[in-house]
Design an enzyme around this catalytic site. Structure first.
Site, PDB file in Angstrom:
ATOM      1  N   ASP A   1      65.458 -59.309  37.696  1.00 55.65           N
ATOM      2  CA  ASP A   1      64.342 -60.171  38.594  1.00 55.65           C
ATOM      3  C   ASP A   1      65.101 -60.010  39.845  1.00 55.65           C
ATOM      4  O   ASP A   1      66.074 -60.826  40.246  1.00 55.65           O
ATOM      5  CB  ASP A   1      64.312 -61.529  38.191  1.00 55.65           C
ATOM      6  CG  ASP A   1      62.904 -62.125  38.793  1.00 55.65           C
ATOM      7  OD1 ASP A   1      62.562 -61.573  39.577  1.00 55.65           O
ATOM      8  OD2 ASP A   1      62.512 -63.210  38.363  1.00 55.65           O
ATOM      9  N   ASP A   2      64.631 -59.202  40.799  1.00 49.51           N
ATOM     10  CA  ASP A   2      65.226 -59.094  42.381  1.00 49.51           C
ATOM     11  C   ASP A   2      66.580 -58.588  42.460  1.00 49.51           C
ATOM     12  O   ASP A   2      67.266 -58.870  43.111  1.00 49.51           O
ATOM     13  CB  ASP A   2      65.117 -60.577  42.902  1.00 49.51           C
ATOM     14  CG  ASP A   2      63.782 -61.234  43.019  1.00 49.51           C
ATOM     15  OD1 ASP A   2      62.764 -60.726  42.811  1.00 49.51           O
ATOM     16  OD2 ASP A   2      63.927 -62.412  43.449  1.00 49.51           O
TER      17      ASP A   2
ATOM     18  N   CYS B   1      56.825 -59.860  42.302  1.00 52.35           N
ATOM     19  CA  CYS B   1      57.295 -60.130  40.788  1.00 52.35           C
ATOM     20  C   CYS B   1      56.051 -59.869  39.851  1.00 52.35           C
ATOM     21  O   CYS B   1      55.915 -58.849  39.146  1.00 52.35           O
ATOM     22  CB  CYS B   1      57.673 -61.456  40.697  1.00 52.35           C
ATOM     23  SG  CYS B   1      58.182 -61.811  38.812  1.00 52.35           S
TER      24      CYS B   1
ATOM     25  N   ASP C   1      62.223 -55.378  39.045  1.00 56.01           N
ATOM     26  CA  ASP C   1      60.894 -55.593  39.537  1.00 56.01           C
ATOM     27  C   ASP C   1      60.640 -55.288  40.851  1.00 56.01           C
ATOM     28  O   ASP C   1      59.871 -54.714  41.316  1.00 56.01           O
ATOM     29  CB  ASP C   1      60.093 -57.039  38.967  1.00 56.01           C
ATOM     30  CG  ASP C   1      61.059 -58.047  39.625  1.00 56.01           C
ATOM     31  OD1 ASP C   1      62.135 -57.974  40.168  1.00 56.01           O
ATOM     32  OD2 ASP C   1      60.474 -59.285  39.727  1.00 56.01           O
ATOM     33  N   ASN C   2      61.810 -55.717  41.720  1.00 58.97           N
ATOM     34  CA  ASN C   2      61.626 -55.399  43.117  1.00 58.97           C
ATOM     35  C   ASN C   2      62.821 -55.524  43.599  1.00 58.97           C
ATOM     36  O   ASN C   2      64.028 -55.808  42.951  1.00 58.97           O
ATOM     37  CB  ASN C   2      60.655 -56.323  43.808  1.00 58.97           C
ATOM     38  CG  ASN C   2      60.759 -57.962  43.415  1.00 58.97           C
ATOM     39  OD1 ASN C   2      59.784 -58.329  42.780  1.00 58.97           O
ATOM     40  ND2 ASN C   2      61.718 -58.532  44.046  1.00 58.97           N
TER      41      ASN C   2
END
Length: 475
Positions: free
Chosen positions: A30-31, A70, A276-277
């Site tokens: 996540d991130d 997200c 995700d990003n």
């Protein structure tokens, strides 16, 4: 043809015998920005297990999410459809309440239909459940929940052990999605997250740590400040906390791989590691500038022929579901995809036809209307800001970040290499020569010398919007 511009079309490959097919583990951080991984060139952050996965598998040097947000990004990962085509235009939780169309058929559903056992653990953050259905939820992670298991990646791996070790003639698909290294928060009485911008965010780090995690601490002076961020004490302090969360995540990856080896599954398992990003800082997350969309992607095949290979083909997250279905020989008639499989080129040198990707961002939070469309070639990149007359909206966790608030309160005019004015007020088109201007500072869209290039790339974007049935095509 770009990797994500194909027509939506049914896939009709027949299923092969179950016994011949590999297990699949999809690890979604996540991130986690590409600039904060050892094997992608950061000498400070300690990610030995992710780095080892790259040593044993293939590391993609040009992998991109299609939207740096997200829920929308995860929806693309799990469907092969851009967010504007699958309906997940923004965040899924609370008042944002975005959801994919009921008719969408996702990766776990298609793999289950093809004979796979499916399970997930940690952060899902997409809806509805029947579209993104897994047979087993080993332990669900809450969004912006300080107590979520997604903050304890070694514990996550332990929860997966019985599923991995289960005796079955069916292969398995495990979706392993951490909360790390997302920013952490407290929770208001109404359930909404609170991000305190008066001090550095802890990114989930806490006194006493987490079960079976050896904490790695970093000093602000040690970190690498990427060009898109300001080299300030505030930013360095937050990056040190961010690195710590990444090292915790890495230990969860290592433990999961240990369990795959202990159970004898490792040599028949495809492992994918990605994010995700980009990083949870202004200039990256929710942006389609390079830090937001160019991401880590590592794939370890069951029997790698070229361990340590670096693949320069340009792929996007719209290609992940088609590729995993192809690897599993498990495509189902009627499934729709806008990405395409890159299975055949994972370990192949000098591939042709993988030289551009497309991006589509709609919203993040419900109030953050700022649709963008992107075509990214090897050298040039065009960003189409459909709502350019509006100021660029900032996500709550980024606006309230210690890094951003410090810049605002000290009345600085620059944020990294950009002016704050340029960051918040963007033109309709942004055209960049990434070879001469890798930080995307000098917009060439109004330069007469690049008029032909602008026109060519505008035509590509228009074709992409038509072929993916983009609702924003008339804007």
């Amino acid at each position: 043809m770009g990797s994500t511009i194909g027509d939506v079309s049914p896939v009709q490959t027949e299923n092969h015998p179950v016994a011949a097919r590999p297990n699949i583990v999809l690890i979604v951080a996540d991130d986690h920005g590409r600039e904060a991984v050892g094997c992608y060139g950061n000498p400070t952050v300690r990610t030995p297990h992710i780095d080892q996965l790259a040593t044993e598998g293939t590391r993609f040097s040009h992998a991109f999410c299609t939207t740096a947000s997200c829920s929308p990004s995860r929806s693309v990962l799990l469907t092969g459809l851009h967010n504007h085509a699958n309906g997940m235009y923004g965040l899924q939780h609370q008042e944002h309440h975005f959801s994919s169309f009921d008719t969408i058929r996702s990766l776990p559903v298609l793999l289950e239909q093809a004979g796979y056992r499916t399970a997930r653990i940690g952060k899902l953050h997409v809806a509805p459940e029947q579209v993104y259905h897994f047979q087993r939820v080993l332990k669900a992670g809450g969004v912006n929940d300080p107590a979520s298991i997604g903050r304890s990646p070694v514990e996550m791996a332990r929860e997966c052990y019985p599923f991995i070790d289960e005796k079955s003639d069916k292969p398995f698909f495990l979706y392993f999605a951490t909360d790390d290294p997302h920013r952490s928060n407290t929770v208001a009485p109404d359930g909404s997250p609170i991000f305190d911008g008066s001090k550095p965010n802890l990114f989930g780090n806490r006194p006493g740590g987490y079960p079976q995690v050896g904490d790695h601490f970093y000093q602000p002076r040690e970190v690498r400040v990427p060009a898109y961020l300001p080299d300030t004490k505030a930013c360095r302090t937050e990056l040190a906390q961010y690195y710590e969360a990444i090292s915790r995540l890495d230990q969860g990856v290592g433990r999961l791989i240990d369990y795959l080896k202990d159970t004898g599954r490792y040599d028949n398992t495809v492992i994918v590691y990605l994010s995700d990003n980009g990083a949870p800082f202004p200039g990256s997350k929710t942006n389609l500038y390079e830090p937001g969309m160019r991401l880590p992607c590592i794939i370890k095949l069951p029997k790698p022929e070229r361990p340590g290979f670096v693949q320069a083909a340009m792929i996007s997250w719209a290609d992940i579901t088609p590729t995993l279905l192809d690897i599993a020989d498990a495509q189902t008639t009627g499934a729709q995809q806008q990405g395409r499989s890159f299975k055949a080129i994972i370990e192949q040198e000098d591939v042709a036809g993988w030289d551009e990707v497309y991006g589509s961002h709609s919203l993040h939070e419900i109030t953050m209307y700022y649709p963008m469309r992107v075509v990214r070639e090897r050298r040039y990149k065009l960003i189409f800001n459909l709502a350019h007359s509006l100021p660029y909206p900032m996500a709550l966790d980024l606006y309230q970040s210690f890094t951003w608030q410090d810049v605002i309160q000290t009345k600085q005019k620059q944020f990294g290499k950009r002016t704050i004015v340029a960051y918040l007020h963007r033109p309709r088109f942004e055209l960049y020569d990434l070879q001469a201007d890798p930080d995307e500072i000098h917009n060439l869209a109004t330069n007469p010398a690049y008029r032909a290039k602008l026109t060519q790339m505008q035509a590509k974007l228009r074709r992409f919007q038509q072929q993916t049935q983009d609702p924003w095509i008339g804007k």
